[in-house]
Design a protein around this motif. Structure first.
Motif, PDB file in Angstrom:
ATOM      1  N   ASN A 186       0.849  -1.195   0.000  1.00 24.46           N
ATOM      2  CA  ASN A 186       0.000   0.000   0.000  1.00 24.46           C
ATOM      3  C   ASN A 186       0.883   1.243   0.000  1.00 24.46           C
ATOM      4  OD1 ASN A 186      -2.459  -1.413   0.084  1.00 24.46           O
ATOM      5  ND2 ASN A 186      -2.244  -1.716   2.279  1.00 24.46           N
ATOM      6  N   ASP A 187       1.485   1.517  -1.147  1.00 26.82           N
ATOM      7  CA  ASP A 187       2.408   2.633  -1.268  1.00 26.82           C
ATOM      8  C   ASP A 187       2.089   3.388  -2.551  1.00 26.82           C
ATOM      9  OD1 ASP A 187       4.457   4.412  -1.380  1.00 26.82           O
ATOM     10  OD2 ASP A 187       6.066   2.930  -1.481  1.00 26.82           O
ATOM     11  N   ILE A 188       1.451   4.548  -2.419  1.00 30.02           N
ATOM     12  CA  ILE A 188       1.023   5.290  -3.601  1.00 30.02           C
ATOM     13  C   ILE A 188       2.200   5.885  -4.368  1.00 30.02           C
ATOM     14  CG2 ILE A 188      -1.240   5.820  -2.621  1.00 30.02           C
ATOM     15  CD1 ILE A 188      -0.198   8.622  -1.986  1.00 30.02           C
ATOM     16  N   LYS A 189       3.406   5.833  -3.800  1.00 33.11           N
ATOM     17  CA  LYS A 189       4.572   6.352  -4.496  1.00 33.11           C
ATOM     18  C   LYS A 189       5.136   5.337  -5.483  1.00 33.11           C
ATOM     19  CE  LYS A 189       6.400   7.272  -0.523  1.00 33.11           C
ATOM     20  NZ  LYS A 189       7.332   7.625   0.555  1.00 33.11           N
ATOM     21  N   SER A 190       4.681   4.083  -5.362  1.00 32.16           N
ATOM     22  CA  SER A 190       5.157   3.062  -6.290  1.00 32.16           C
ATOM     23  C   SER A 190       4.664   3.388  -7.694  1.00 32.16           C
ATOM     24  CB  SER A 190       4.646   1.685  -5.866  1.00 32.16           C
ATOM     25  OG  SER A 190       4.996   0.715  -6.819  1.00 32.16           O
ATOM     26  N   CYS A 191       5.459   3.034  -8.697  1.00 30.34           N
ATOM     27  CA  CYS A 191       5.092   3.384 -10.073  1.00 30.34           C
ATOM     28  C   CYS A 191       4.348   2.273 -10.787  1.00 30.34           C
ATOM     29  CB  CYS A 191       6.349   3.775 -10.868  1.00 30.34           C
ATOM     30  SG  CYS A 191       7.560   2.456 -10.985  1.00 30.34           S
ATOM     31  N   VAL A 192       4.222   1.098 -10.170  1.00 26.24           N
ATOM     32  CA  VAL A 192       3.551  -0.025 -10.824  1.00 26.24           C
ATOM     33  C   VAL A 192       2.298  -0.387 -10.046  1.00 26.24           C
ATOM     34  CG1 VAL A 192       3.763  -2.393 -11.639  1.00 26.24           C
ATOM     35  CG2 VAL A 192       5.762  -0.894 -11.655  1.00 26.24           C
ATOM     36  N   PHE A 193       1.168  -0.407 -10.727  1.00 22.69           N
ATOM     37  CA  PHE A 193      -0.122  -0.710 -10.108  1.00 22.69           C
ATOM     38  C   PHE A 193      -0.736  -1.875 -10.879  1.00 22.69           C
ATOM     39  CE2 PHE A 193      -4.717   0.143  -9.381  1.00 22.69           C
ATOM     40  CZ  PHE A 193      -4.705   0.205  -7.994  1.00 22.69           C
ATOM     41  N   VAL A 194      -0.863  -3.055 -10.221  1.00 22.05           N
ATOM     42  CA  VAL A 194      -1.336  -4.266 -10.899  1.00 22.05           C
ATOM     43  C   VAL A 194      -2.426  -4.934 -10.065  1.00 22.05           C
ATOM     44  CG1 VAL A 194      -0.663  -6.492 -11.875  1.00 22.05           C
ATOM     45  CG2 VAL A 194       0.969  -4.609 -11.875  1.00 22.05           C
ATOM     46  N   ASN A 195      -3.556  -5.274 -10.704  1.00 23.61           N
ATOM     47  CA  ASN A 195      -4.637  -6.004 -10.024  1.00 23.61           C
ATOM     48  C   ASN A 195      -5.132  -5.305  -8.762  1.00 23.61           C
ATOM     49  OD1 ASN A 195      -4.616  -8.008 -11.941  1.00 23.61           O
ATOM     50  ND2 ASN A 195      -4.500  -9.669 -10.469  1.00 23.61           N
ATOM     51  N   GLY A 196      -5.154  -3.994  -8.773  1.00 22.11           N
ATOM     52  CA  GLY A 196      -5.672  -3.260  -7.626  1.00 22.11           C
ATOM     53  C   GLY A 196      -4.672  -3.049  -6.507  1.00 22.11           C
ATOM     54  N   LYS A 197      -3.420  -3.430  -6.723  1.00 25.26           N
ATOM     55  CA  LYS A 197      -2.379  -3.262  -5.702  1.00 25.26           C
ATOM     56  C   LYS A 197      -1.126  -2.663  -6.337  1.00 25.26           C
ATOM     57  CE  LYS A 197      -4.627  -5.503  -2.387  1.00 25.26           C
ATOM     58  NZ  LYS A 197      -5.059  -4.878  -1.130  1.00 25.26           N
ATOM     59  N   PHE A 198      -0.356  -1.947  -5.525  1.00 26.72           N
ATOM     60  CA  PHE A 198       0.947  -1.483  -5.977  1.00 26.72           C
ATOM     61  C   PHE A 198       1.958  -2.599  -5.777  1.00 26.72           C
ATOM     62  CE2 PHE A 198      -1.227   2.464  -4.824  1.00 26.72           C
ATOM     63  CZ  PHE A 198      -0.995   3.220  -5.959  1.00 26.72           C
ATOM     64  N   CYS A 199       2.974  -2.634  -6.617  1.00 24.19           N
ATOM     65  CA  CYS A 199       4.014  -3.658  -6.505  1.00 24.19           C
ATOM     66  C   CYS A 199       5.159  -3.165  -5.628  1.00 24.19           C
ATOM     67  CB  CYS A 199       4.566  -4.014  -7.876  1.00 24.19           C
ATOM     68  SG  CYS A 199       3.413  -4.851  -8.955  1.00 24.19           S
ATOM     69  N   LYS A 200       5.570  -4.002  -4.720  1.00 21.60           N
ATOM     70  CA  LYS A 200       6.720  -3.712  -3.872  1.00 21.60           C
ATOM     71  C   LYS A 200       7.995  -3.754  -4.715  1.00 21.60           C
ATOM     72  CE  LYS A 200       8.385  -5.345   0.654  1.00 21.60           C
ATOM     73  NZ  LYS A 200       8.153  -6.393   1.688  1.00 21.60           N
ATOM     74  N   ASP A 201       8.934  -2.919  -4.384  1.00 23.39           N
ATOM     75  CA  ASP A 201      10.228  -2.934  -5.062  1.00 23.39           C
ATOM     76  C   ASP A 201      10.824  -4.336  -4.933  1.00 23.39           C
ATOM     77  OD1 ASP A 201      12.889  -2.716  -5.831  1.00 23.39           O
ATOM     78  OD2 ASP A 201      13.216  -0.817  -4.797  1.00 23.39           O
ATOM     79  N   PRO A 202      11.131  -5.023  -6.041  1.00 20.66           N
ATOM     80  CA  PRO A 202      11.659  -6.392  -5.963  1.00 20.66           C
ATOM     81  C   PRO A 202      12.878  -6.522  -5.059  1.00 20.66           C
ATOM     82  CG  PRO A 202      11.105  -5.857  -8.230  1.00 20.66           C
ATOM     83  CD  PRO A 202      10.953  -4.583  -7.437  1.00 20.66           C
ATOM     84  N   ALA A 203      13.664  -5.479  -4.946  1.00 20.89           N
ATOM     85  CA  ALA A 203      14.847  -5.531  -4.083  1.00 20.89           C
ATOM     86  C   ALA A 203      14.471  -5.591  -2.605  1.00 20.89           C
ATOM     87  CB  ALA A 203      15.743  -4.321  -4.355  1.00 20.89           C
ATOM     88  N   MET A 204      13.207  -5.216  -2.282  1.00 18.63           N
ATOM     89  CA  MET A 204      12.761  -5.195  -0.890  1.00 18.63           C
ATOM     90  C   MET A 204      11.928  -6.431  -0.528  1.00 18.63           C
ATOM     91  SD  MET A 204      14.078  -2.366   0.077  1.00 18.63           S
ATOM     92  CE  MET A 204      13.307  -2.118   1.664  1.00 18.63           C
ATOM     93  N   VAL A 205      11.676  -7.302  -1.500  1.00 20.47           N
ATOM     94  CA  VAL A 205      10.865  -8.496  -1.260  1.00 20.47           C
ATOM     95  C   VAL A 205      11.644  -9.492  -0.417  1.00 20.47           C
ATOM     96  CG1 VAL A 205       9.812 -10.499  -2.394  1.00 20.47           C
ATOM     97  CG2 VAL A 205       9.489  -8.211  -3.351  1.00 20.47           C
ATOM     98  N   SER A 206      10.927 -10.131   0.540  1.00 19.25           N
ATOM     99  CA  SER A 206      11.556 -11.154   1.384  1.00 19.25           C
ATOM    100  C   SER A 206      10.695 -12.408   1.399  1.00 19.25           C
ATOM    101  CB  SER A 206      11.727 -10.627   2.814  1.00 19.25           C
ATOM    102  OG  SER A 206      10.469 -10.539   3.457  1.00 19.25           O
ATOM    103  N   ALA A 207      11.229 -13.482   1.942  1.00 22.82           N
ATOM    104  CA  ALA A 207      10.500 -14.749   2.020  1.00 22.82           C
ATOM    105  C   ALA A 207       9.210 -14.594   2.812  1.00 22.82           C
ATOM    106  CB  ALA A 207      11.384 -15.825   2.659  1.00 22.82           C
ATOM    107  N   ASN A 208       9.195 -13.691   3.793  1.00 28.05           N
ATOM    108  CA  ASN A 208       7.996 -13.493   4.611  1.00 28.05           C
ATOM    109  C   ASN A 208       6.802 -12.995   3.803  1.00 28.05           C
ATOM    110  OD1 ASN A 208       9.087 -14.361   7.037  1.00 28.05           O
ATOM    111  ND2 ASN A 208       9.888 -12.340   7.553  1.00 28.05           N
ATOM    112  N   ASP A 209       7.056 -12.386   2.642  1.00 27.61           N
ATOM    113  CA  ASP A 209       5.957 -11.924   1.795  1.00 27.61           C
ATOM    114  C   ASP A 209       5.175 -13.077   1.186  1.00 27.61           C
ATOM    115  OD1 ASP A 209       6.508  -9.162   2.118  1.00 27.61           O
ATOM    116  OD2 ASP A 209       8.134  -9.297   0.643  1.00 27.61           O
TER     117      ASP A 209
END
Length: 206
Positions: free
Chosen positions: A36-59
């Motif tokens: 839920n970050d409106i500063k993200s530049c990618v919006f897919v399926n009603g959600k913003f995409c997290k920066d891939p570099a910040m993705v972790s296994a917990n996601d």
């Protein structure tokens, strides 16, 4: 005549595009963890995409499916839904899961999923849903599960959408806001006025 033919073709293509958009689109990347970050530049399926570099296994983990749900309510059942709002890694993957617990004679009331087909697997107990241990409910079909046994029951449902939606029939009909005109319900369901007024009171939003 050519103009009419062209207009008909455009209408059909537009309709086909609308129908196709009612389903989760195929992902164009390996993953798109929801954030839920409106500063993200990618919006897919009603959600913003997290920066891939910040993705972790917990996601991609959910830890509560082994915990029995509380069935001490008026219908005697509990649904623990694992959709994109609970497991952000599901975004764009077109799938979700539900853990269903039933007390003896517990009911998951008639409902429908407007965006998902459901595949139900009975793990323990006896549920009235159709036949066998596995049952499929096509997208949009009204369905229910009812524990006809004297012991607790457990089932899992796989759903073909990351955000399936649920419309409980009784709430939608008798608890709608604004309320449906009682005369419509009396005629549609062939009920007495007193019964309709009682049901509208019972299912009115709290």
């Amino acid at each position: 005549m050519k103009g009419v033919s062209f207009l008909a073709t455009v209408t059909i293509l537009a309709l086909a595009s609308y129908i196709a958009s009612a389903y989760d689109p195929s992902p164009l990347q390996d993953f798109c963890v929801a954030i839920n970050d409106i500063k993200s530049c990618v919006f897919v399926n009603g959600k913003f995409c997290k920066d891939p570099a910040m993705v972790s296994a917990n996601d991609f983990f959910f830890y509560e499916l082994n915990i029995p749900g509380n069935t001490g309510n008026k219908v005697g059942s509990n649904v623990t839904l694992v959709n994109v709002d609970k497991l952000v890694g599901l975004n764009t993957l077109g799938i979700s899961l539900a853990h269903l617990d039933f007390a003896p004679y517990g009911l998951n009331p008639p409902h429908t999923h407007p965006r998902s087909t459901e595949l139900l697997v009975v793990i323990k107990g006896t549920l009235l849903v159709g036949f066998g241990d596995v049952f499929v409910f096509p997208v949009g079909l009204i369905h229910f599960q009812f524990n006809i046994g004297k012991t607790n029951a457990l089932a899992f449902a796989c759903l073909s959408s990351q955000n399936l939606g649920v419309i409980t029939t009784a709430n939608a009909v008798f608890g709608s806001v604004p309320p449906i005109n009682p005369d419509v319900l009396i005629n549609a369901f062939q009920l007495d006025k007193g019964v309709v007024e009682y049901l509208q009171k019972v299912f009115a939003p709290k």
